[in-house]
Design an enzyme around this catalytic site. Structure first.
Site, PDB file in Angstrom:
ATOM      1  N   HIS A  50      -0.003  11.202  -1.646  1.00 49.45           N
ATOM      2  CA  HIS A  50      -1.335  10.833  -1.163  1.00 49.45           C
ATOM      3  C   HIS A  50      -2.160  12.058  -0.796  1.00 49.45           C
ATOM      4  O   HIS A  50      -3.309  12.187  -1.197  1.00 49.45           O
ATOM      5  CB  HIS A  50      -1.211   9.907   0.054  1.00 49.45           C
ATOM      6  CG  HIS A  50      -2.532   9.533   0.647  1.00 49.45           C
ATOM      7  ND1 HIS A  50      -3.194  10.316   1.583  1.00 49.45           N
ATOM      8  CD2 HIS A  50      -3.345   8.476   0.410  1.00 49.45           C
ATOM      9  CE1 HIS A  50      -4.337   9.738   1.893  1.00 49.45           C
ATOM     10  NE2 HIS A  50      -4.461   8.621   1.206  1.00 49.45           N
ATOM     11  N   HIS A 101       0.842  -1.194   0.000  1.00 48.64           N
ATOM     12  CA  HIS A 101       0.000   0.000   0.000  1.00 48.64           C
ATOM     13  C   HIS A 101       0.882   1.249   0.000  1.00 48.64           C
ATOM     14  O   HIS A 101       1.789   1.366   0.827  1.00 48.64           O
ATOM     15  CB  HIS A 101      -0.881  -0.055   1.252  1.00 48.64           C
ATOM     16  CG  HIS A 101      -1.841   1.074   1.383  1.00 48.64           C
ATOM     17  ND1 HIS A 101      -2.000   1.783   2.545  1.00 48.64           N
ATOM     18  CD2 HIS A 101      -2.717   1.614   0.491  1.00 48.64           C
ATOM     19  CE1 HIS A 101      -2.930   2.714   2.373  1.00 48.64           C
ATOM     20  NE2 HIS A 101      -3.384   2.633   1.133  1.00 48.64           N
TER      21      HIS A 101
HETATM   22  O1  G3P Z   1      -6.247   2.289  -3.512  1.00 48.22           O
HETATM   23  C1  G3P Z   1      -6.600   1.818  -2.264  1.00 48.22           C
HETATM   24  C2  G3P Z   1      -6.242   2.750  -1.138  1.00 48.22           C
HETATM   25  O2  G3P Z   1      -4.969   3.271  -1.332  1.00 48.22           O
HETATM   26  C3  G3P Z   1      -7.227   3.876  -1.003  1.00 48.22           C
HETATM   27  O3  G3P Z   1      -6.980   4.638   0.135  1.00 48.22           O
HETATM   28  O4  G3P Z   1      -6.394   6.819   1.086  1.00 48.22           O
HETATM   29  O5  G3P Z   1      -4.715   4.995   1.102  1.00 48.22           O
HETATM   30  O6  G3P Z   1      -5.304   6.105  -1.021  1.00 48.22           O
HETATM   31  P1  G3P Z   1      -5.792   5.681   0.322  1.00 48.22           P
HETATM   32 MG    MG Z   2      -4.167   4.923  -2.457  1.00 49.00          MG
END
Ligand code: G3P
Ligand code: MG
Length: 238
Positions: free
Chosen positions: A46, A4
């Site tokens: 992000h 992630h």
């Molecule tokens: O793409 C899945 C996830 O990354 C969405 O949440 O806020 O971590 O970008 P975020």
């Molecule tokens: Mg994301």
């Protein structure tokens, strides 16, 4: 398992170091977030603002690309990452291609730039991955961004990204020509997982950081799971 924001919690998020870390840790792929700089260069970030993950200040969408070269995107995470930069999407994508790492490109437009970000990111993704395998998967919470991505690079796969699975998920995913549905594992039910898989969509979930949750999601038929903690996931699950 998918790293992630690059390498999850094991490296500064959305950096080349994070992507390298994910590959070194044996992640099957990485997810990262793409946004446009002020001069429309897609970069990995992000937040809408620079403060949390860099030593800069202000809105990402008001920051020219050249400015990112002097921002530190690693020191906040740890001394050994001092000097790490905010990478351009081009560099990050090329690194994935070089490492043979699968990429989920989350298009995360600043407010008002949905269409433009979707179009620019998709066009560049098509150039970066032309002829390369595995091909990337583009996703976004913003439907307008996915529509623009589809128009710019119809040959690339798209994922319908949503926090909770709403009753109209199928119409939305179909209308955008998506191949996958991505949702928050906190709210997913086994019945929804069955419905989504049964309808022929890949199902991806974020963010699971313990073996028990990962096992449960896989037992429901989830295809891929985004994690911040591959170090906590036993090899048979990764
Ligand atoms: O793409 C899945 C996830 O990354 C969405 O949440 O806020 O971590 O970008 P975020
Ligand atoms: Mg994301």
């Amino acid at each position: 398992m998918v790293g992630h924001r690059g390498g999850g919690a094991l490296a500064p998020e959305n950096t080349l170091a994070g992507i390298r870390k994910a590959a070194a840790m044996g992640f099957g792929g990485v997810e990262f977030d793409v946004v446009l700089s002020a001069d429309k260069v897609p970069v990995l970030m992000h937040d809408e603002t620079l403060e949390r993950t860099t030593d800069g200040r202000g809105a990402v969408s008001a920051t020219p690309y050249a400015r990112f070269a002097s921002l530190d995107a690693g020191a906040w995470f740890g001394r050994e990452y001092r000097g790490e930069r905010v990478p351009s999407f081009e560099l990050a994508g090329k690194l994935c291609v070089e490492l043979g790492l699968w990429a989920n490109v989350e298009i995360k437009p600043a407010k008002g730039f949905e269409r433009e970000t979707g179009a620019v990111a998709a066009k560049l993704a098509a150039e970066i991955w032309r002829g390369a395998s595995p091909a990337p998967l583009l996703s976004s919470f913003q439907r307008t961004a996915l529509e623009a991505a589809r128009a710019a690079a119809p040959e690339l796969d798209r994922g319908f990204l949503t926090d909770r699975i709403e009753p109209n998920w199928r119409e939305a995913a179909q209308a955008l020509g998506c191949v996958s549905v991505h949702c928050n594992c906190k709210y997913l039910t086994p019945a929804q997982a069955k419905e989504i898989r049964g309808a022929g969509y890949w199902l991806l979930c974020y963010t699971a950081n313990d073996p028990e949750t990962v096992r449960r999601l896989f037992s429901w038929g989830v295809d891929a799971i985004f994690t911040d903690r591959l170090d906590l996931i036993p090899p048979d699950l990764s």
